[in-house]
Design a protein around this motif. Structure first.
Motif, short mmCIF file in Angstrom:
data_model
loop_
_atom_site.label_atom_id
_atom_site.label_comp_id
_atom_site.label_asym_id
_atom_site.label_seq_id
_atom_site.Cartn_x
_atom_site.Cartn_y
_atom_site.Cartn_z
N PHE A 19 0.84 -1.19 0.00
CA PHE A 19 0.00 0.00 0.00
C PHE A 19 0.88 1.24 0.00
CE2 PHE A 19 -2.41 -3.30 2.16
CZ PHE A 19 -3.67 -3.17 1.62
N PRO A 20 0.64 2.18 -0.93
CA PRO A 20 1.38 3.43 -0.87
C PRO A 20 0.82 4.32 0.25
CG PRO A 20 -0.20 3.50 -2.67
CD PRO A 20 -0.27 2.12 -2.07
N THR A 21 1.71 4.95 1.00
CA THR A 21 1.30 5.89 2.04
C THR A 21 2.13 7.16 1.91
OG1 THR A 21 2.91 5.25 3.73
CG2 THR A 21 0.89 3.93 3.60
N ASP A 22 1.77 8.17 2.64
CA ASP A 22 2.55 9.41 2.63
C ASP A 22 3.97 9.19 3.14
OD1 ASP A 22 0.38 10.78 1.63
OD2 ASP A 22 -0.29 11.51 3.60
N ASP A 23 4.15 8.17 3.96
CA ASP A 23 5.47 7.88 4.52
C ASP A 23 6.24 6.83 3.74
OD1 ASP A 23 5.12 9.67 6.67
OD2 ASP A 23 3.95 8.17 7.76
N GLY A 24 5.71 6.39 2.61
CA GLY A 24 6.37 5.36 1.80
C GLY A 24 5.45 4.16 1.61
N VAL A 25 5.99 3.12 1.03
CA VAL A 25 5.22 1.92 0.72
C VAL A 25 5.23 0.98 1.93
CG1 VAL A 25 5.05 -0.09 -0.79
CG2 VAL A 25 5.74 2.11 -1.73
N VAL A 26 4.03 0.47 2.26
CA VAL A 26 3.90 -0.52 3.32
C VAL A 26 3.69 -1.87 2.66
CG1 VAL A 26 2.47 -1.33 5.23
CG2 VAL A 26 2.91 1.11 4.96
N HIS A 27 4.57 -2.82 2.98
CA HIS A 27 4.49 -4.17 2.43
C HIS A 27 3.73 -5.04 3.43
CE1 HIS A 27 7.29 -3.12 -0.75
NE2 HIS A 27 7.99 -2.50 0.18
N ALA A 28 2.44 -5.26 3.16
CA ALA A 28 1.58 -6.00 4.09
C ALA A 28 1.76 -7.51 3.95
CB ALA A 28 0.12 -5.62 3.86
N VAL A 29 1.97 -7.99 2.74
CA VAL A 29 2.23 -9.41 2.48
C VAL A 29 3.43 -9.45 1.55
CG1 VAL A 29 1.29 -11.57 1.55
CG2 VAL A 29 -0.24 -9.94 2.67
N ASN A 30 4.42 -10.26 1.88
CA ASN A 30 5.68 -10.21 1.15
C ASN A 30 6.14 -11.59 0.73
OD1 ASN A 30 7.96 -9.15 0.00
ND2 ASN A 30 9.01 -8.75 1.91
N GLY A 31 5.54 -12.12 -0.34
CA GLY A 31 6.02 -13.37 -0.93
C GLY A 31 5.40 -14.63 -0.34
N ASP A 65 -10.16 -2.47 -6.24
CA ASP A 65 -10.52 -1.06 -6.43
C ASP A 65 -9.96 -0.18 -5.32
OD1 ASP A 65 -11.88 -1.56 -8.79
OD2 ASP A 65 -13.77 -1.95 -7.77
N THR A 66 -8.83 -0.59 -4.77
CA THR A 66 -8.18 0.18 -3.72
C THR A 66 -6.80 0.61 -4.22
OG1 THR A 66 -7.05 -1.68 -2.66
CG2 THR A 66 -9.33 -1.28 -2.00
N THR A 67 -6.05 1.27 -3.38
CA THR A 67 -4.70 1.68 -3.75
C THR A 67 -3.69 0.54 -3.61
OG1 THR A 67 -4.21 2.46 -1.50
CG2 THR A 67 -5.12 4.07 -3.08
N ALA A 68 -4.13 -0.61 -3.14
CA ALA A 68 -3.24 -1.75 -2.93
C ALA A 68 -2.69 -2.25 -4.26
CB ALA A 68 -3.98 -2.88 -2.23
N GLU A 69 -1.44 -2.65 -4.23
CA GLU A 69 -0.83 -3.32 -5.37
C GLU A 69 -0.71 -4.80 -5.01
OE1 GLU A 69 3.23 -3.62 -8.05
OE2 GLU A 69 3.03 -1.98 -6.63
N VAL A 70 -1.41 -5.64 -5.75
CA VAL A 70 -1.42 -7.08 -5.51
C VAL A 70 -0.72 -7.76 -6.67
CG1 VAL A 70 -2.86 -9.13 -5.13
CG2 VAL A 70 -3.61 -6.89 -4.26
N THR A 71 0.32 -8.53 -6.38
CA THR A 71 1.04 -9.26 -7.42
C THR A 71 1.17 -10.72 -6.99
OG1 THR A 71 3.22 -8.73 -6.51
CG2 THR A 71 2.33 -7.22 -8.18
N GLY A 72 1.56 -11.55 -7.92
CA GLY A 72 1.67 -12.98 -7.68
C GLY A 72 0.48 -13.68 -8.31
N GLN A 73 0.39 -14.96 -8.07
CA GLN A 73 -0.72 -15.75 -8.61
C GLN A 73 -1.57 -16.32 -7.49
OE1 GLN A 73 1.32 -18.70 -11.10
NE2 GLN A 73 0.26 -17.79 -12.84
N ILE A 74 -2.87 -16.27 -7.72
CA ILE A 74 -3.84 -16.92 -6.84
C ILE A 74 -4.64 -17.83 -7.75
CG2 ILE A 74 -5.75 -16.63 -5.25
CD1 ILE A 74 -4.71 -13.71 -4.85
N LEU A 75 -4.29 -19.10 -7.77
CA LEU A 75 -4.92 -20.06 -8.67
C LEU A 75 -5.94 -20.90 -7.91
CD1 LEU A 75 -1.66 -21.30 -10.42
CD2 LEU A 75 -3.29 -19.62 -11.28
N LEU A 76 -7.19 -20.81 -8.32
CA LEU A 76 -8.26 -21.62 -7.76
C LEU A 76 -8.71 -22.57 -8.86
CD1 LEU A 76 -10.16 -22.23 -5.39
CD2 LEU A 76 -11.73 -20.52 -6.34
N ASP A 77 -8.47 -23.85 -8.66
CA ASP A 77 -8.74 -24.86 -9.69
C ASP A 77 -8.13 -24.44 -11.04
OD1 ASP A 77 -10.07 -26.70 -8.06
OD2 ASP A 77 -11.97 -25.63 -8.27
N GLY A 78 -6.93 -23.87 -10.98
CA GLY A 78 -6.19 -23.50 -12.17
C GLY A 78 -6.52 -22.12 -12.74
#
Length: 95
Positions: A19-31, A65-78
């Motif tokens: 999440f981008p913040t005024d104080d920098g990026v907060v990494h809520a989930v990391n890998g 629809d938020t400011t969050a940046e979500v990357t990676g894969q979330i595969l449900l039944d492919g």
């Protein structure tokens, strides 16, 4: 070769949420990586602020629809849930 029965029901690969913040990026989930076979159960535990809720929101597509940046894969039944539209995600989430 993997048979459909042996394929994981849920496969999360390198999930990252920031999440981008005024104080920098907060990494809520990391890998985060997780593989869950059909019929298995998993519990996610951790301290307050460790990313449990953000992980769940990312899996359900609730951060699109938020400011969050979500990357990676979330595969449900492919099917990669990160590539679905909101309308398509509603079919997975239900009412």
């Amino acid at each position: 070769m993997t048979t459909p029965e042996a394929a994981p029901m849920l496969a999360i690969r390198d999930l990252r949420v920031s999440f981008p913040t005024d104080d920098g990026v907060v990494h809520a989930v990391n890998g985060m990586d997780l593989t869950l076979a059909r019929g298995e159960t998993v519990g996610i535990v951790g301290e307050s602020g460790s990313g449990k809720t953000v992980t769940s929101q990312a899996l359900m597509g609730l951060l699109k629809d938020t400011t969050a940046e979500v990357t990676g894969q979330i595969l449900l039944d492919g099917q990669d849930l990160n590539t679905l539209t909101e309308t398509q995600m509603r079919a997975y989430r239900g009412k």
